[in-house]
Design a protein around this motif. Structure first.
Motif, PDB file in Angstrom:
ATOM      1  N   ILE A   1       6.580  -0.599 -15.019  1.00 21.63           N
ATOM      2  CA  ILE A   1       5.683  -1.724 -14.062  1.00 21.63           C
ATOM      3  C   ILE A   1       4.209  -1.801 -14.672  1.00 21.63           C
ATOM      4  CG2 ILE A   1       4.777  -2.411 -11.888  1.00 21.63           C
ATOM      5  CD1 ILE A   1       7.219  -0.966 -10.743  1.00 21.63           C
ATOM      6  N   ALA A   2       4.004  -2.929 -15.008  1.00 17.71           N
ATOM      7  CA  ALA A   2       2.408  -3.190 -15.048  1.00 17.71           C
ATOM      8  C   ALA A   2       1.820  -3.919 -13.936  1.00 17.71           C
ATOM      9  CB  ALA A   2       2.215  -4.334 -16.265  1.00 17.71           C
ATOM     10  N   LEU A   3       0.722  -3.643 -13.458  1.00 19.05           N
ATOM     11  CA  LEU A   3       0.156  -4.177 -12.204  1.00 19.05           C
ATOM     12  C   LEU A   3      -1.026  -5.065 -12.766  1.00 19.05           C
ATOM     13  CD1 LEU A   3      -0.362  -4.449  -9.146  1.00 19.05           C
ATOM     14  CD2 LEU A   3      -1.605  -2.093  -9.283  1.00 19.05           C
ATOM     15  N   PHE A   4      -1.340  -6.152 -12.259  1.00 16.60           N
ATOM     16  CA  PHE A   4      -2.480  -6.976 -12.554  1.00 16.60           C
ATOM     17  C   PHE A   4      -3.008  -7.408 -11.234  1.00 16.60           C
ATOM     18  CE2 PHE A   4      -3.863 -11.540 -13.881  1.00 16.60           C
ATOM     19  CZ  PHE A   4      -5.270 -11.235 -13.856  1.00 16.60           C
ATOM     20  N   THR A   5      -4.074  -6.893 -10.773  1.00 13.40           N
ATOM     21  CA  THR A   5      -4.745  -7.110  -9.481  1.00 13.40           C
ATOM     22  C   THR A   5      -6.190  -7.633  -9.651  1.00 13.40           C
ATOM     23  OG1 THR A   5      -4.992  -5.982  -7.286  1.00 13.40           O
ATOM     24  CG2 THR A   5      -5.308  -4.604  -9.481  1.00 13.40           C
ATOM     25  N   ASN A   6      -6.812  -7.936  -8.642  1.00 16.13           N
ATOM     26  CA  ASN A   6      -8.283  -8.369  -8.419  1.00 16.13           C
ATOM     27  C   ASN A   6      -8.818  -7.567  -7.181  1.00 16.13           C
ATOM     28  OD1 ASN A   6      -7.223  -9.913  -6.612  1.00 16.13           O
ATOM     29  ND2 ASN A   6      -8.319 -11.661  -7.023  1.00 16.13           N
ATOM     30  N   ASN A   7      -7.896  -6.724  -6.579  1.00 18.16           N
ATOM     31  CA  ASN A   7      -8.523  -6.183  -5.434  1.00 18.16           C
ATOM     32  C   ASN A   7      -7.755  -4.901  -4.971  1.00 18.16           C
ATOM     33  OD1 ASN A   7      -5.888  -6.416  -3.446  1.00 18.16           O
ATOM     34  ND2 ASN A   7      -5.790  -8.003  -4.788  1.00 18.16           N
ATOM     35  N   GLU A   8      -8.321  -4.109  -4.278  1.00 16.66           N
ATOM     36  CA  GLU A   8      -8.104  -2.674  -3.820  1.00 16.66           C
ATOM     37  C   GLU A   8      -6.468  -2.503  -3.576  1.00 16.66           C
ATOM     38  OE1 GLU A   8     -10.296  -0.808  -4.658  1.00 16.66           O
ATOM     39  OE2 GLU A   8      -9.821   1.143  -3.826  1.00 16.66           O
ATOM     40  N   ASP A   9      -6.167  -3.580  -2.591  1.00 21.83           N
ATOM     41  CA  ASP A   9      -4.784  -3.363  -1.993  1.00 21.83           C
ATOM     42  C   ASP A   9      -3.786  -3.223  -3.244  1.00 21.83           C
ATOM     43  OD1 ASP A   9      -3.237  -3.776   0.549  1.00 21.83           O
ATOM     44  OD2 ASP A   9      -2.483  -5.402  -0.535  1.00 21.83           O
ATOM     45  N   GLY A  10      -3.754  -4.111  -4.102  1.00 22.29           N
ATOM     46  CA  GLY A  10      -2.792  -4.245  -5.110  1.00 22.29           C
ATOM     47  C   GLY A  10      -2.644  -2.811  -5.486  1.00 22.29           C
TER      48      GLY A  10
ATOM     49  N   ALA B   1      -9.633   0.483   2.762  1.00 21.67           N
ATOM     50  CA  ALA B   1     -10.817  -0.279   2.096  1.00 21.67           C
ATOM     51  C   ALA B   1     -10.068  -1.557   1.541  1.00 21.67           C
ATOM     52  CB  ALA B   1     -11.641   0.650   1.194  1.00 21.67           C
ATOM     53  N   PHE B   2     -11.013  -2.805   1.522  1.00 20.72           N
ATOM     54  CA  PHE B   2     -10.371  -3.935   0.952  1.00 20.72           C
ATOM     55  C   PHE B   2     -11.551  -4.515   0.226  1.00 20.72           C
ATOM     56  CE2 PHE B   2      -9.452  -8.334   0.752  1.00 20.72           C
ATOM     57  CZ  PHE B   2      -8.256  -8.400   0.090  1.00 20.72           C
ATOM     58  N   SER B   3     -11.651  -4.415  -1.034  1.00 15.27           N
ATOM     59  CA  SER B   3     -12.439  -4.947  -1.976  1.00 15.27           C
ATOM     60  C   SER B   3     -11.973  -5.871  -2.863  1.00 15.27           C
ATOM     61  CB  SER B   3     -13.448  -3.892  -2.750  1.00 15.27           C
ATOM     62  OG  SER B   3     -12.727  -3.582  -3.820  1.00 15.27           O
ATOM     63  N   LEU B   4     -12.343  -6.989  -3.145  1.00 16.77           N
ATOM     64  CA  LEU B   4     -11.605  -8.045  -3.756  1.00 16.77           C
ATOM     65  C   LEU B   4     -12.612  -8.788  -4.550  1.00 16.77           C
ATOM     66  CD1 LEU B   4      -8.931 -10.586  -2.859  1.00 16.77           C
ATOM     67  CD2 LEU B   4     -11.041 -11.474  -3.342  1.00 16.77           C
ATOM     68  N   THR B   5     -12.394  -9.037  -6.041  1.00 12.78           N
ATOM     69  CA  THR B   5     -13.337 -10.129  -6.755  1.00 12.78           C
ATOM     70  C   THR B   5     -12.289 -11.308  -7.024  1.00 12.78           C
ATOM     71  OG1 THR B   5     -14.377  -8.112  -8.162  1.00 12.78           O
ATOM     72  CG2 THR B   5     -14.563 -10.521  -8.835  1.00 12.78           C
ATOM     73  N   PRO B   6     -12.655 -12.459  -6.359  1.00 11.41           N
ATOM     74  CA  PRO B   6     -11.698 -13.621  -6.735  1.00 11.41           C
ATOM     75  C   PRO B   6     -11.467 -14.122  -7.810  1.00 11.41           C
ATOM     76  CG  PRO B   6     -13.757 -14.100  -5.203  1.00 11.41           C
ATOM     77  CD  PRO B   6     -13.993 -12.820  -5.702  1.00 11.41           C
TER      78      PRO B   6
END
Lengths: 91, 994
Positions: free
Chosen positions: B329-338, B496-501
């Protein structure tokens, strides 16, 4: 929508029939054609709080005066009309 | 049996029952799953990547989500009459023998001819239908539309009547809660403990919401244990009702909520006497929306390749269903939760190929996770996906700084952040507000009585969900007047929840915003360039968000791309208006039992069963079934039967059930004065014991209704209305009594259902009636003359009301008995009338006799005629005021050239007259300019032995004897008719008085 009938309590919209603006008063018997014409045909298109006639045909058959905001459907008052409800005792 | 091997089922874990194996078929192939699976999770467990073809381009698509927001994995569920198109595999519960077929492919999912559409992709852009198929106009219906419908689209409807039942029900409570995740359960605990009547709706078949996929610890317990404990506590509370498989889909005025309960969608056929679905209308004082949030995709080239899946969905399949969507699995995320998906994959023993994180920084904890797991963390974005119908193969990454990298993987998890489910809170034209810290829309207020809590309110941490839910539940119960002890609040940590749109990664190749409607990022950009600046226009031009998923995964990304190209912010761009239902609801559920013969209520006349025994043919008149005629053996058609009935009445005696007329008792000292005001003619002057025909007008001067009213006592009148207007006249009279004339001392009682009424007509009517009424009653012409009305005693002592009124023109009576005696009355009339050849007659014979007699009825009282038009102008009293009097005097309503009732008969006696034919003067061309009226009622008159009719004709009464044309373009007929007196039969009325 729900209407609190003064005789039956809170009831669902389906029990009621809408008529319209309760403000126009039926002219006196000797009023001229113009006054009756206004009463029959001319209605304000009210955006906001309006006094309306509703008929509780699925309940007590009372005609009610319902104060409703036409923008939000909020009902702020429900009153019986003058002749609704109990028989005229000693009239 | 060659069943699938569940190649992607994990060895351990999951909320599934491995001891119950279920066999199912997908596109004809038999596979196995477990109790607790959805169709999607079972497909995932079997390594099925390709589940459907896309709407426009027929691109291969896989499962994207694990919930009701799914845009891709739509199937036709079941077969035959129970086939249900566009069913989300992600919410369809697996059952033994389930049959599903992929949609929008031909001849097969693997080899789909229409996928050539992809080659023509440049022309399938936004607005393509509008641009391409404009000309020639007549080609649209005949050629373009059918072709497009074949090529594009979703599943096929069953095409035959649904064999299942649907139910509708009401429920009332203090607090209704949407969702049973941490916030919903906490709200239910607080409200339930306080003593509130609670309904908890959960669309899933298992309670727990995201806890089922993400776990966590609450009150020191593993989430599953805490959920079990909470559910046990709620179940023990007497006033808490938990409804699973139930989606709260809409909010309506006055705290009324719509919910759809899928009672038996999880079995092949509903058990006997059970419904498939039930539509609930829930009336609640307060509502807590704990509907959670929906993870949103990031738009990049190839983001629709099977194997690309939402990160949260991947966790759900692994944790809840023990099914691995991919092995590497590859993961593409812009946030902590991913990142939780990477943690989940490692914990499940799956490989993580790489984490592609769009943010500049990654937490130390995740760095150490990566080094322990032996996978790289790439700072950048996915720019392309190499793969196809067999799934993802390779992922291209554009690294921050410009370099490129490639990652080999068979699955790509994507997390673009979370969108709170703002549907319910926005349904009263509410506009959600933008929150920069989570880069998402959150509710900005809600309909009265409703509040959002937890993720639905933008609070994504587990601790925050429990807190908000508990507080909302407690407040809702308090507002509903419940004050019990709410106990202690469940506690958990906040992640924690951090996200870069990040919304859209520029790149080559199709990047899909709305996968269900095949709307790409470039479609959105094109629409903006072409001037569709408003989001509402964008939506309609591109069809973004207009599919059955209503853009749950696509709308916000679409707005964001629109905002970016127009140089506006997302909040400036705004959202489209939210409208219910939140999930598709079957029309069958809205109809409930109101279908086929139960479409509306059926009213039976008191003598119905007797008439049915006689072989009567019934006709629907409004809700009523009325006997239309009574065929005899050997009669070749209805006309022969009706003619026989008419002749029998005119020469002997017949009877007809007329109970359908509206009947109103008018009581009180002012009863006469009241009737004077509602009828055009006077009733206060009517003598006790007499009946009178009355006509009432609308306030605008047009005729409203007619009927006979009798005075039974000084202060008691008995009023009848037409069948059609029975309810409306009652309503009108109550309005007059209560609103217009409250000073009058009068009361109205509807007695339509209390009295069975029969018309007994014909020269022998009196003789027959004498067999029915007590011998002491004087029925002679002197003792009971025409238009007499009084109470009589029947043989045996029963009290009845008797009226000497005639609709047929014969000497006739109408007798009313309490409704429960109606059938007995019909039987008695048959027995007592035998010596006089009594004949029951139906509504057709009734109609023939009233036309012969020139009486007006529904076709003439048509809402446009005045009393004068009907020939009843002289009835209008000049000595009193009545409703409609002033307006009836208006110039146009009294004009001499009005169309008035007149008799009409063809000059050729053999000719059949048809209603609807237009009256044109002889020698004139048919057309609007020469149209002088039309034929309203026709019948074959046995008396005149020809077809006759009534019509509304300009100056008709002045033109008796004139020959005009009956022009009937509908039937291509044109023939001469004579205008004549409307009373064809016994014009001086001697027969009815005799």
């Amino acid at each position: 929508m729900r209407i609190i009938c003064p005789f039956c309590g809170e009831r669902e919209l389906g029990e009621f029939t809408y008529l319209g603006d309760a403000k126009p008063q039926r002219p006196a018997a000797d009023a001229g054609e113009d006054a009756v014409y206004d009463y029959v045909y001319l209605r304000d298109n009210i955006a906001g709080v309006m006094s309306e006639h509703w008929y509780h045909g699925g309940g007590c058959r009372a005609w009610l005066k319902v104060t409703r905001n036409t923008l939000t459907h909020e009902i702020s008052a429900v009153e019986p009309t003058a002749g609704a409800g109990a028989a005229k005792v000693g009239a | 049996m060659v069943a699938g091997a569940q190649t992607h089922r994990l060895a351990n874990g999951g909320v599934i029952d491995r001891s119950t194996s279920l066999s199912f078929r997908f596109d004809g192939k038999t596979l196995l799953g477990f109790q607790g699976d959805t169709l999607a999770s079972a497909l995932v467990a079997n390594g099925v990547k390709l589940v459907g073809r896309s709407f426009k381009y027929h691109r291969p698509r896989g499962v994207l989500t694990a919930g009701s927001e799914e845009p891709n994995a739509l199937v036709e569920l079941r077969s035959g009459a129970r086939r249900e198109p566009n069913t989300k595999a992600t919410t369809a519960e697996l059952y033994e023998g389930l049959e599903a077929a992929s949609q929008n492919r031909w001849p097969s999912l693997n080899f789909d001819v229409m996928s050539v559409n992809q080659l023509f992709a440049p022309i399938f852009v936004a607005g393509f239908y509008y641009k391409t198929f404009m000309w020639p106009a007549k080609f649209w219906e005949a050629i373009y539309e059918p072709a497009i419908r074949r090529a594009a689209g979703l599943g096929r409807a069953a095409g035959v009547s649904d064999p299942d039942h649907y139910d509708k029900a009401w429920a009332h409570c203090d607090v209704v809660i949407a969702g049973s995740g941490p916030a919903g359960l906490a709200a239910a605990l607080a409200a339930g403990r306080s003593g509130a009547r609670v309904i908890l709706c959960e669309e899933d078949f298992v309670l727990g919401g995201r806890l089922l996929a993400d776990g966590g610890a609450i009150d020191g317990l593993p989430a599953a244990e805490w959920v079990a404990r909470a559910v046990a506590e709620l179940t023990a509370l007497p006033d808490v009702r938990i409804m699973t498989r139930t989606t709260l889909f809409g909010v309506y005025d006055g705290g009324t909520y719509g919910a759809i309960e899928r009672v038996n969608d999880h079995v092949p056929v509903p058990p006997e006497h059970q419904v498939r679905q039930r539509l609930w209308r829930i009336v609640a004082k307060r509502c807590v929306v704990a509907a959670g949030a929906i993870e949103r995709p990031i738009v990049f080239a190839g983001n629709d390749t099977p194997g690309v899946m939402m990160a949260s969905a991947m966790r759900c399949y692994i944790n809840r269903y023990a099914a691995a969507p991919a092995r590497r699995i590859a993961l593409f995320t812009n946030n902590e939760d991913g990142w939780r998906t990477a943690e989940t994959a490692i914990a499940a023993g799956l490989q993580v190929a790489a984490v592609i994180d769009a943010r500049p920084d990654v937490s130390p904890a995740h760095r150490s996770l990566a080094s322990k797991g032996g996978f790289p963390v790439l700072h950048g974005s996915v720019s392309a996906v190499d793969g196809g119908k067999t799934g993802v193969r390779k992922i291209s990454v554009a690294l921050t700084g410009g370099a490129r990298a490639e990652v080999e993987a068979d699955g790509l998890a994507v997390s673009g952040g979370w969108n709170p489910a703002v549907g319910l809170t926005s349904y009263h034209r509410g506009r959600p507000k933008w929150r920069d810290d989570i880069a998402a829309f959150v509710p900005d207020g809600a309909p009265p009585g409703m509040v959002a809590a937890g993720a639905a309110n933008g609070a994504f941490g587990l601790g925050a969900c429990l807190r908000e839910g508990f507080e909302a539940g407690a407040a809702a119960a308090r507002d509903a007047g419940r004050g019990g002890n709410i106990g202690s609040m469940p506690v958990a940590d906040d992640e924690a929840f951090s996200l870069t749109p990040l919304w859209h990664v520029a790149g080559k190749g199709k990047a899909f915003v709305d996968q269900q409607h095949d709307v790409t990022a470039s479609d959105v950009e094109l629409a903006q360039r072409e001037g569709f600046q408003s989001v509402e226009h964008l939506k309609r031009y591109t069809t973004l968000g207009m599919a059955t998923d209503q853009g749950k995964t696509s709308n916000v990304a679409g707005l964001a791309i629109m905002a970016a190209v127009s140089g506006k912010s997302i909040p400036e761009t705004g959202t489209t208006i939210y409208r219910p239902p939140y999930v598709p609801v079957a029309i069958g559920a809205f109809a409930g039992h109101h279908r086929d013969e139960n479409f509306h209520a059926t009213r039976l006349t008191p003598s119905h069963h007797w008439a049915a025994e006689q072989g009567a043919v019934f006709v629907d008149t409004g809700l009523w079934k009325r006997a239309q005629w009574y065929p005899h053996a050997g009669e070749k058609d209805w006309l022969e039967s009706v003619t026989r009935e008419v002749k029998a009445v005119r020469s002997g005696v017949g009877f007809c059930d007329v109970s359908t007329l509206g009947k109103i008792d008018v009581h009180g000292p002012d009863a006469g004065a009241f009737l004077d005001r509602v009828y055009i003619n006077a009733f206060s002057s009517l003598a006790v014991g007499k009946a009178r025909y009355g006509l009432m007008l609308r306030e605008d001067g047009i005729v409203y209704d007619d009927g006979t009213t009798s005075r039974l006592a000084e202060d008691h009148y008995f009023l009848t209305t037409t069948t059609a207007k029975a309810g409306l006249v009652m309503q009108h009279l109550e309005f007059c009594r209560q609103v217009l004339f409250p000073e009058l001392d009068v009361q109205l009682t509807s007695v339509s259902d209390q009295w069975a009424q029969f018309s007994i007509a014909g020269p022998s009517a009196r003789k027959l009636l004498q067999q029915i009424v007590d011998e002491s009653e004087d029925l002679s012409n002197e003792g009971f003359p025409f238009m007499g009305a009084r109470e009589v005693k029947l043989r045996g002592g029963l009290k009845a009301r008797l009226f000497r009124i005639s609709f047929s023109g014969e000497m006739a009576f109408e007798i009313s008995v309490p409704a429960r005696y109606g059938e007995a009355m019909a039987r008695n009339l048959m027995i007592a009338g035998k010596p006089f050849g009594v004949t029951p007659y139906g509504t057709e014979a009734l109609g023939v006799m009233r036309i012969e007699k020139g009486h007006v009825a529904g076709p003439e009282l048509n809402g446009t005629t005045t009393a004068g038009d009907l020939g009843l102008g002289k009835m209008m009293s000049t000595k009193k005021h009545f409703i409609g009097r002033v307006m009836a005097g208006r110039e146009a309503l009294t004009a001499p050239n009005r169309q008035v009732v007149v008799g009409i008969k063809p000059t050729d006696k053999a000719r059949r007259l048809r209603s609807g034919a237009h009256i044109i003067p002889k020698g004139e061309t048919p057309g609007p300019d020469n149209d002088q009226g039309y034929v309203t009622s026709v019948c074959f008159s046995p008396v005149l032995d020809q077809w006759i009719g009534l019509g509304l004709v300009e100056r008709g009464r002045e033109r008796i004897g004139e020959i005009v044309r009956a022009h009937d373009p509908l039937r291509s007929e044109d023939y001469d008719v004579e205008l004549c007196n409307s009373v064809f039969y016994d014009p001086d009325g001697g027969r009815q008085r005799g």
